[in-house]
Design a protein around this motif. Structure first.
Motif, short mmCIF file in Angstrom:
data_model
loop_
_atom_site.label_atom_id
_atom_site.label_comp_id
_atom_site.label_asym_id
_atom_site.label_seq_id
_atom_site.Cartn_x
_atom_site.Cartn_y
_atom_site.Cartn_z
N MET A 39 -57.39 -25.67 10.92
CA MET A 39 -56.59 -24.49 10.60
C MET A 39 -55.14 -24.68 11.02
O MET A 39 -54.22 -24.27 10.30
CB MET A 39 -57.18 -23.24 11.27
N ASP A 64 -54.53 -15.92 5.40
CA ASP A 64 -55.86 -16.41 5.75
C ASP A 64 -56.81 -16.48 4.56
O ASP A 64 -58.03 -16.49 4.74
CB ASP A 64 -56.49 -15.57 6.86
N PHE A 114 -62.85 -24.95 9.46
CA PHE A 114 -61.45 -24.79 9.80
C PHE A 114 -61.20 -24.79 11.30
O PHE A 114 -60.08 -24.98 11.74
CB PHE A 114 -60.89 -23.53 9.16
#
Length: 88
Positions: free
Chosen positions: A31, A53, A69
């Protein structure tokens, strides 16, 4: 640490290259890498990640295996970013 990012399909066209090295701090996650890529290539933020997101339209693999992620990256990893694949 450095990881290699490979872009495929639509992402390759949007970014304008197939591969690049990205510098990240030790302990960075997938991420974190996505956030860094969005900073480096605002077109991805606008075209792919239109909503915060929203990762439904991206697949990520690390060293040839799909990853979550929240997984931690390591020096020298090769990360592929590509759209979902569909068939018919």
């Amino acid at each position: 640490m450095k990881v290699t990012v490979r872009y495929f399909a639509r992402y390759r066209s949007l970014v304008g290259k197939g591969e690049e090295e990205v510098e990240l701090p030790e302990g960075a996650t997938v991420m974190d890498l996505i956030e860094k890529i969005k900073e480096m290539h605002p077109v991805l933020r606008n075209e792919v990640f239109a909503e915060d997101d929203d990762l439904a339209d991206v697949n990520v693999s690390r060293n040839g295996r799909y990853v979550r992620f929240d997984e931690t990256l390591r020096e020298g990893d090769v990360v592929a970013i590509f759209p979902p694949v569909s068939g018919g």
